[in-house]
Design an enzyme around this catalytic site. Sequence first.
Site, PDB file in Angstrom:
ATOM      1  N   ARG A   8     -76.139  28.323  24.468  1.00 31.30           N
ATOM      2  CA  ARG A   8     -77.002  29.572  24.880  1.00 31.30           C
ATOM      3  C   ARG A   8     -77.337  29.823  26.322  1.00 31.30           C
ATOM      4  O   ARG A   8     -78.027  30.796  26.506  1.00 31.30           O
ATOM      5  CB  ARG A   8     -78.574  29.197  24.193  1.00 31.30           C
ATOM      6  CG  ARG A   8     -78.198  29.031  22.760  1.00 31.30           C
ATOM      7  CD  ARG A   8     -79.792  28.865  22.046  1.00 31.30           C
ATOM      8  NE  ARG A   8     -79.278  28.466  20.535  1.00 31.30           N
ATOM      9  CZ  ARG A   8     -80.617  28.174  19.876  1.00 31.30           C
ATOM     10  NH1 ARG A   8     -81.797  28.240  20.100  1.00 31.30           N
ATOM     11  NH2 ARG A   8     -80.461  27.957  18.572  1.00 31.30           N
ATOM     12  N   PRO A  59     -84.283  20.146  23.524  1.00 29.97           N
ATOM     13  CA  PRO A  59     -84.817  18.621  23.827  1.00 29.97           C
ATOM     14  C   PRO A  59     -86.072  18.508  24.701  1.00 29.97           C
ATOM     15  O   PRO A  59     -86.543  19.270  25.643  1.00 29.97           O
ATOM     16  CB  PRO A  59     -83.549  18.138  24.832  1.00 29.97           C
ATOM     17  CG  PRO A  59     -82.362  19.165  24.515  1.00 29.97           C
ATOM     18  CD  PRO A  59     -83.350  20.617  24.333  1.00 29.97           C
ATOM     19  N   GLU A  60     -87.039  17.335  23.823  1.00 29.05           N
ATOM     20  CA  GLU A  60     -88.095  17.123  24.640  1.00 29.05           C
ATOM     21  C   GLU A  60     -87.996  15.637  25.067  1.00 29.05           C
ATOM     22  O   GLU A  60     -86.992  15.200  25.334  1.00 29.05           O
ATOM     23  CB  GLU A  60     -89.317  17.120  23.548  1.00 29.05           C
ATOM     24  CG  GLU A  60     -89.121  18.523  22.970  1.00 29.05           C
ATOM     25  CD  GLU A  60     -90.628  18.608  21.891  1.00 29.05           C
ATOM     26  OE1 GLU A  60     -91.504  17.716  22.000  1.00 29.05           O
ATOM     27  OE2 GLU A  60     -90.616  19.174  21.073  1.00 29.05           O
TER      28      GLU A  60
END
Length: 279
Positions: A114, A2-3
Amino acid sequence: MPELPEVETIRRDLEKDVAGKRIKAVEATGVRSIRRHAQKKEFVERLVGRKLLAVQRRGKYLLFRLDGGDVLVVHLGMSGQLLRARSAREPMPKHTHVVLTFTQGGQLRYVDPRTFGEAFVTRPEQIEQVVPELAHLGFDPLEDVMSWTHFGQRLHSRRTRLKTLMMDQRFLAGIGNLYADEILWAAGLRHDRSSDSLSSQEVRRLYRAMTETLQDAIKHRGSSLSDAQYRDPFGEIGDYQNQHNVYDREGKPCRRCRSPIARVKANGRSTFLCEQCQV
């Protein structure tokens, strides 16, 4: 990962939805997700009974201000999500590592397949010691005010390839591979242009493209991609991937000049661009 648009979308949603709520209970089953705490007990005890006062953002980090002065810091990493459950009876997603249950009902769940992201509690004055990169964050294009002339001066002083500079968190906070490509296409500039080579007109185009692209992405609630699908706190995917002009569009026609979008490797990353209209 996510940015800035995705993290800002989450921040705005949670500021409206959980600010003012008190934490009744905390479950932390993923030790790696709270790895900055030597013991799970410490993490839990610093949260139970606390009220969430506000949700803020620094770069890609979310800061939950707590009464009593502590701050819950969350970084989503490559695949992290913060999901809002209206009831504890809602099915628990796989890879849920931290759960905050509120006294008024409902939960906030930190999910991370992750486990590159993390959550930890610290004092405000210690944040930059714990996460040194936050002490050196650059201009935040959503929060900070800067004239395009000052922006141009900073560009010219660095003499670095444009995309490399835009992804440097010490120069611009929150922008990653995806939005760097989209911004550069909107500005009509190549990724490998030297930052000190831009004319005044090109600086203005780049500054405008940056602000407009990020605001448009937030309006569409971010980009959800197949490799690590981002979801907002209510489990909905973003829509901005359908608005992408270059990213992940290799071989498709440029929306501006109809030339095929190219994919090249730069610094070990894929870069998408129109080689015809980006100069």
